[in-house]
Design a protein around this motif. Structure first.
Motif, PDB file in Angstrom:
ATOM      1  N   LEU A  18     -14.916 -32.160  22.656  1.00  0.00           N
ATOM      2  CA  LEU A  18     -14.503 -30.768  22.779  1.00  0.00           C
ATOM      3  C   LEU A  18     -15.623 -29.851  23.259  1.00  0.00           C
ATOM      4  O   LEU A  18     -15.388 -28.985  24.099  1.00  0.00           O
ATOM      5  CB  LEU A  18     -13.948 -30.262  21.445  1.00  0.00           C
ATOM      6  CG  LEU A  18     -13.489 -28.809  21.395  1.00  0.00           C
ATOM      7  CD1 LEU A  18     -12.409 -28.538  22.435  1.00  0.00           C
ATOM      8  CD2 LEU A  18     -13.005 -28.475  19.994  1.00  0.00           C
ATOM      9  N   VAL A  19     -16.832 -30.032  22.752  1.00  0.00           N
ATOM     10  CA  VAL A  19     -17.910 -29.128  23.176  1.00  0.00           C
ATOM     11  C   VAL A  19     -18.127 -29.230  24.683  1.00  0.00           C
ATOM     12  O   VAL A  19     -18.378 -28.224  25.356  1.00  0.00           O
ATOM     13  CB  VAL A  19     -19.216 -29.354  22.373  1.00  0.00           C
ATOM     14  CG1 VAL A  19     -19.909 -30.652  22.759  1.00  0.00           C
ATOM     15  CG2 VAL A  19     -20.162 -28.183  22.546  1.00  0.00           C
ATOM     16  N   HIS A  20     -17.993 -30.418  25.237  1.00  0.00           N
ATOM     17  CA  HIS A  20     -18.153 -30.575  26.682  1.00  0.00           C
ATOM     18  C   HIS A  20     -16.949 -30.039  27.440  1.00  0.00           C
ATOM     19  O   HIS A  20     -17.098 -29.470  28.524  1.00  0.00           O
ATOM     20  CB  HIS A  20     -18.437 -32.032  27.054  1.00  0.00           C
ATOM     21  CG  HIS A  20     -19.858 -32.412  26.806  1.00  0.00           C
ATOM     22  ND1 HIS A  20     -20.851 -32.205  27.721  1.00  0.00           N
ATOM     23  CD2 HIS A  20     -20.443 -32.965  25.726  1.00  0.00           C
ATOM     24  CE1 HIS A  20     -21.996 -32.613  27.212  1.00  0.00           C
ATOM     25  NE2 HIS A  20     -21.776 -33.080  26.003  1.00  0.00           N
ATOM     26  N   GLY A  21     -15.755 -30.222  26.896  1.00  0.00           N
ATOM     27  CA  GLY A  21     -14.579 -29.656  27.537  1.00  0.00           C
ATOM     28  C   GLY A  21     -14.687 -28.139  27.642  1.00  0.00           C
ATOM     29  O   GLY A  21     -14.428 -27.550  28.699  1.00  0.00           O
ATOM     30  N   GLY A  49     -14.682 -29.398  13.938  1.00  0.00           N
ATOM     31  CA  GLY A  49     -14.494 -30.839  13.816  1.00  0.00           C
ATOM     32  C   GLY A  49     -14.923 -31.456  12.506  1.00  0.00           C
ATOM     33  O   GLY A  49     -14.590 -32.608  12.220  1.00  0.00           O
ATOM     34  N   ALA A  50     -15.626 -30.712  11.675  1.00  0.00           N
ATOM     35  CA  ALA A  50     -16.190 -31.268  10.440  1.00  0.00           C
ATOM     36  C   ALA A  50     -15.174 -31.976   9.549  1.00  0.00           C
ATOM     37  O   ALA A  50     -15.452 -33.076   9.061  1.00  0.00           O
ATOM     38  CB  ALA A  50     -16.933 -30.184   9.662  1.00  0.00           C
ATOM     39  N   PRO A  51     -13.998 -31.413   9.319  1.00  0.00           N
ATOM     40  CA  PRO A  51     -13.067 -32.093   8.408  1.00  0.00           C
ATOM     41  C   PRO A  51     -12.657 -33.492   8.871  1.00  0.00           C
ATOM     42  O   PRO A  51     -12.303 -34.333   8.050  1.00  0.00           O
ATOM     43  CB  PRO A  51     -11.845 -31.166   8.381  1.00  0.00           C
ATOM     44  CG  PRO A  51     -12.365 -29.824   8.769  1.00  0.00           C
ATOM     45  CD  PRO A  51     -13.479 -30.108   9.751  1.00  0.00           C
ATOM     46  N   ALA A  52     -12.728 -33.751  10.156  1.00  0.00           N
ATOM     47  CA  ALA A  52     -12.268 -35.036  10.684  1.00  0.00           C
ATOM     48  C   ALA A  52     -13.395 -36.012  10.985  1.00  0.00           C
ATOM     49  O   ALA A  52     -13.135 -37.108  11.478  1.00  0.00           O
ATOM     50  CB  ALA A  52     -11.455 -34.805  11.956  1.00  0.00           C
ATOM     51  N   ALA A  53     -14.642 -35.628  10.708  1.00  0.00           N
ATOM     52  CA  ALA A  53     -15.750 -36.481  11.165  1.00  0.00           C
ATOM     53  C   ALA A  53     -16.903 -36.565  10.168  1.00  0.00           C
ATOM     54  O   ALA A  53     -18.063 -36.593  10.561  1.00  0.00           O
ATOM     55  CB  ALA A  53     -16.250 -35.953  12.507  1.00  0.00           C
ATOM     56  N   GLN A  54     -16.588 -36.627   8.904  1.00  0.00           N
ATOM     57  CA  GLN A  54     -17.654 -36.624   7.893  1.00  0.00           C
ATOM     58  C   GLN A  54     -18.662 -37.756   8.083  1.00  0.00           C
ATOM     59  O   GLN A  54     -19.865 -37.543   7.953  1.00  0.00           O
ATOM     60  CB  GLN A  54     -17.046 -36.664   6.484  1.00  0.00           C
ATOM     61  CG  GLN A  54     -16.356 -35.373   6.088  1.00  0.00           C
ATOM     62  CD  GLN A  54     -17.306 -34.190   6.018  1.00  0.00           C
ATOM     63  OE1 GLN A  54     -18.393 -34.267   5.460  1.00  0.00           O
ATOM     64  NE2 GLN A  54     -16.901 -33.081   6.613  1.00  0.00           N
ATOM     65  N   ASP A  55     -18.192 -38.951   8.398  1.00  0.00           N
ATOM     66  CA  ASP A  55     -19.116 -40.080   8.584  1.00  0.00           C
ATOM     67  C   ASP A  55     -20.050 -39.826   9.769  1.00  0.00           C
ATOM     68  O   ASP A  55     -21.244 -40.130   9.704  1.00  0.00           O
ATOM     69  CB  ASP A  55     -18.368 -41.388   8.791  1.00  0.00           C
ATOM     70  CG  ASP A  55     -17.676 -41.869   7.521  1.00  0.00           C
ATOM     71  OD1 ASP A  55     -18.031 -41.387   6.418  1.00  0.00           O
ATOM     72  OD2 ASP A  55     -16.770 -42.722   7.636  1.00  0.00           O
ATOM     73  N   ALA A  56     -19.518 -39.259  10.842  1.00  0.00           N
ATOM     74  CA  ALA A  56     -20.341 -38.969  12.016  1.00  0.00           C
ATOM     75  C   ALA A  56     -21.394 -37.911  11.691  1.00  0.00           C
ATOM     76  O   ALA A  56     -22.523 -37.996  12.170  1.00  0.00           O
ATOM     77  CB  ALA A  56     -19.468 -38.508  13.182  1.00  0.00           C
ATOM     78  N   ASN A 120     -11.536 -36.857  23.515  1.00  0.00           N
ATOM     79  CA  ASN A 120     -12.456 -37.719  22.766  1.00  0.00           C
ATOM     80  C   ASN A 120     -13.034 -37.043  21.532  1.00  0.00           C
ATOM     81  O   ASN A 120     -13.969 -37.546  20.928  1.00  0.00           O
ATOM     82  CB  ASN A 120     -13.595 -38.179  23.678  1.00  0.00           C
ATOM     83  CG  ASN A 120     -13.079 -39.059  24.782  1.00  0.00           C
ATOM     84  OD1 ASN A 120     -12.287 -39.962  24.547  1.00  0.00           O
ATOM     85  ND2 ASN A 120     -13.501 -38.781  25.995  1.00  0.00           N
ATOM     86  N   THR A 121     -12.482 -35.923  21.154  1.00  0.00           N
ATOM     87  CA  THR A 121     -12.966 -35.200  19.991  1.00  0.00           C
ATOM     88  C   THR A 121     -12.312 -35.762  18.726  1.00  0.00           C
ATOM     89  O   THR A 121     -11.187 -36.279  18.792  1.00  0.00           O
ATOM     90  CB  THR A 121     -12.678 -33.690  20.170  1.00  0.00           C
ATOM     91  OG1 THR A 121     -13.415 -32.953  19.221  1.00  0.00           O
ATOM     92  CG2 THR A 121     -11.213 -33.375  20.056  1.00  0.00           C
ATOM     93  N   PRO A 122     -12.973 -35.692  17.583  1.00  0.00           N
ATOM     94  CA  PRO A 122     -12.377 -36.265  16.374  1.00  0.00           C
ATOM     95  C   PRO A 122     -11.136 -35.525  15.876  1.00  0.00           C
ATOM     96  O   PRO A 122     -10.330 -36.077  15.157  1.00  0.00           O
ATOM     97  CB  PRO A 122     -13.495 -36.198  15.339  1.00  0.00           C
ATOM     98  CG  PRO A 122     -14.520 -35.287  15.887  1.00  0.00           C
ATOM     99  CD  PRO A 122     -14.333 -35.233  17.365  1.00  0.00           C
TER     100      PRO A 122
END
Length: 138
Positions: A18-21, A49-56, A120-122
């Motif tokens: 998303l940041v690149h989009g 994106g934080a709620p969907a990507a905690q491991d990342a 490609n965003t989480p």
């Protein structure tokens, strides 16, 4: 050349997001250099994106050599670190300083959603969510 090669490999492997989009759309509408466009919205996209990507976020925090957060909130720790780094570099600018006017937000959001890298965003955003990100960065 090695740096450019490694950056190209990283981009290919990650698929961007998303940041690149949003960055591509900002550059298209304002001629802002891509890196500056990315920095303008990175923190807001990370928040989204934080709620969907905690491991990342934990992986990113460890790569940044951050101390494990007492509350376990790696996303907050990473976002705070990005804020600190961006501030030290003086790279983050409000979108209005990059030439973005309120009437440009919807076309920028639509461009970001139409960009192939955004998928490609989480957490795939709606147009309203991209508009909220842009408003927060304005």
């Amino acid at each position: 050349m090695v740096g450019a090669h490694l950056a190209g490999q990283a981009l290919t492997i990650s698929g961007l997001g998303l940041v690149h989009g949003i960055g591509h759309a900002l550059t298209a509408h304002t001629a802002t250099p891509h890196g500056v466009a990315l920095a303008a919205v990175l923190e807001e996209v990370l928040e989204f994106g934080a709620p969907a990507a905690q491991d990342a976020y934990e992986q990113a925090g460890r790569a940044l050599r951050l101390a494990p957060p007492a509350d376990g909130d790696w996303a907050r720790a990473v976002i705070d670190a990005v804020h600190t780094i961006s501030g030290a570099l003086g790279i983050k600018q409000p979108l209005r300083e990059l030439g973005v006017r309120p009437d440009m937000l919807q076309p920028i959001a639509q461009g970001a959603l139409a960009d192939a890298v955004t998928c490609n965003t989480p957490l795939l955003p709606t147009e309203e969510q991209v508009l909220a990100i842009l408003q927060a960065a304005l």
